[in-house]
Design an enzyme around this catalytic site. Structure first.
Site, PDB file in Angstrom:
ATOM      1  N   GLU A 208      -1.758   6.267  -8.649  1.00 21.47           N
ATOM      2  CA  GLU A 208      -2.711   7.239  -8.086  1.00 21.47           C
ATOM      3  C   GLU A 208      -2.620   8.544  -8.854  1.00 21.47           C
ATOM      4  OE1 GLU A 208      -3.091   7.625  -3.820  1.00 21.47           O
ATOM      5  OE2 GLU A 208      -3.253   9.805  -3.962  1.00 21.47           O
TER       6      GLU A 208
ATOM      7  N   ASP B 183       0.858  -1.189   0.000  1.00 17.48           N
ATOM      8  CA  ASP B 183       0.000   0.000   0.000  1.00 17.48           C
ATOM      9  C   ASP B 183       0.903   1.252   0.000  1.00 17.48           C
ATOM     10  OD1 ASP B 183      -2.389   1.405   0.179  1.00 17.48           O
ATOM     11  OD2 ASP B 183      -2.531   1.251   2.362  1.00 17.48           O
ATOM     12  N   HIS B 184       0.612   2.206  -0.853  1.00 21.06           N
ATOM     13  CA  HIS B 184       1.328   3.491  -0.910  1.00 21.06           C
ATOM     14  C   HIS B 184       2.858   3.374  -0.924  1.00 21.06           C
ATOM     15  CE1 HIS B 184      -2.172   6.040  -0.713  1.00 21.06           C
ATOM     16  NE2 HIS B 184      -2.661   5.240   0.220  1.00 21.06           N
TER      17      HIS B 184
HETATM   18  P1  13P Z   1      -9.289   4.200   5.816  1.00 23.60           P
HETATM   19  O1  13P Z   1      -8.457   5.027   6.732  1.00 23.60           O
HETATM   20  O2  13P Z   1     -10.549   4.876   5.403  1.00 23.60           O
HETATM   21  O3  13P Z   1      -9.558   2.841   6.334  1.00 23.60           O
HETATM   22  O4  13P Z   1      -8.476   4.011   4.453  1.00 23.60           O
HETATM   23  C1  13P Z   1      -7.435   3.083   4.351  1.00 23.60           C
HETATM   24  C2  13P Z   1      -6.693   3.209   3.073  1.00 23.60           C
HETATM   25  O5  13P Z   1      -7.104   3.860   2.135  1.00 23.60           O
HETATM   26  C3  13P Z   1      -5.397   2.509   2.956  1.00 23.60           C
HETATM   27  O6  13P Z   1      -4.680   2.857   1.814  1.00 23.60           O
END
Ligand code: 13P
Length: 342
Positions: A142, A83-84
């Site tokens: 993104e 993630d990210h």
């Molecule tokens: P929330 O903080 O809404 O759960 O989002 C998590 C997210 O987008 C992780 O990349």
């Protein structure tokens, strides 16, 4: 089955017209909660780890827990997703470790805070796509910048400052070849997304629909998609927490998104709230307890419950047995021969 690519799972979700929850993890209990939910609902699933999660859990612990998840659930398609990712190197290290999908968040500079230019974003994302696709690994990009901060990553703000421009989204998808595209439509990471139930002035579903019309074959990703349920806020506060009243993304809006090209829905905050509420409750009601299992078991159960609910609401439930894993080597060949559409 082995860990599978995000691209395969999202292509299947598009065929079946459903969404896939991508749930964040930092430890064994969260992985177990997700896998128990996936088994109970027969769901394919994306398990994702941020850079913060990788450093908290340490890569090797995390990776071997994910291997355990595949061994114990051979019938479930599981994607392990970064993630990210903030740089080519972060994505490369995830791929070397064994992740089957990475997000290159080129909307921000490597510091994870400062927005980049469009050209900078295209450049770094395209580089990651080239490296990943040669290995059969999927890439999420993104365009636009999400609000809030998650694990130290994020530009902050409400999420309305850098909304996705549909024309740029089209150009970005074409020039990078990403498998999935995260869009900025007013959502933000964390618990404090909206100060009242969101309407179209702050949660831009019309923008999402416009992007989908321009990019009907691109898998869209909704970040910051926790619904921050009132009952979970109440449990945390009842047992000593101090959360300010807040609103998340209503499930019906996510379901509208799923009808309009959203295939991956990121959820972290809801799991965190469920876990924290359960731990607070147990310790408040049984202050004599000190065995971590006494509070981690209800915490795991509480997270499982919300994940089960989301898997049913997103539509991925019952779909785990629909397909066999496509080996990553075969995915690599398909990218090379351009059998996989951009
Ligand atoms: P929330 O903080 O809404 O759960 O989002 C998590 C997210 O987008 C992780 O990349």
């Amino acid at each position: 089955m082995p860990l599978v690519s995000l691209r395969q799972v999202l292509d299947e979700a598009a065929k079946g017209k459903y969404g896939i929850g991508a749930f964040n993890v930092n430890n064994m209990e969260q992985i177990q909660a997700i896998m128990e939910a996936a088994r109970e609902t027969q769901s394919p699933v994306v398990v994702q780890a941020s850079r913060g999660a990788r450093s908290y859990s340490q890569d090797n612990y995390l990776f071997h827990l994910m291997i355990a998840a595949t061994e114990l659930n051979p019938e479930i398609p599981i994607v392990m997703h970064q993630d990210h990712g903030n740089s080519f190197e972060t994505c490369q290290s995830a791929i070397k470790l064994g992740f089957t999908s990475v997000m290159m968040d080129g909307s921000l500079k490597e510091d994870g805070k400062t927005p980049t230019t469009f050209e900078e974003n295209v450049e770094v994302t395209r580089r990651v796509v080239e490296y990943a696709h040669e290995r059969g690994i999927s890439v999420e990009g993104e365009i636009g910048v999400l609000g809030g901060v998650e694990d130290g990553h994020g530009a902050g703000g409400s999420g309305l400052e850098h909304l996705t421009d549909p024309d740029q989204a089209v150009e970005f998808a074409m020039r990078t070849g990403v498998d999935a595209l995260a869009v900025a439509i007013g959502t933000s990471h964390g618990a404090y997304k909206f100060s009242k139930k969101p309407d179209g002035s702050v949660l831009k579903m019309d923008l999402l629909i416009a992007i989908h019309h321009r990019l009907p074959n691109t898998h869209l990703v909704m970040h910051g998609s926790s619904s921050v349920p009132q009952n979970l806020q109440d449990i945390v506060n009842k047992y000593g927490g101090h959360l300010k009243q807040t609103w998340g993304v209503p499930v019906e809006e996510i379901q509208l998104g799923i009808k309009n090209g959203v295939r991956k829905i990121n959820v972290d905050t809801d799991s965190r709230l469920a876990i924290t509420g359960a731990i607070r409750k147990l310790l408040a009601e049984s202050p004599e307890k000190f065995d971590p299992r006494d509070y981690l078991k209800p915490a795991r159960e509480a997270m499982k419950k919300i994940v089960v609910q989301r898997m049913r609401e997103f539509g991925q439930a019952t779909h785990s047995g629909d397909y066999e894993a496509i080996p990553l080597s075969e995915m690599a060949k398909r990218y090379a021969s351009e059998m996989i559409a951009k």
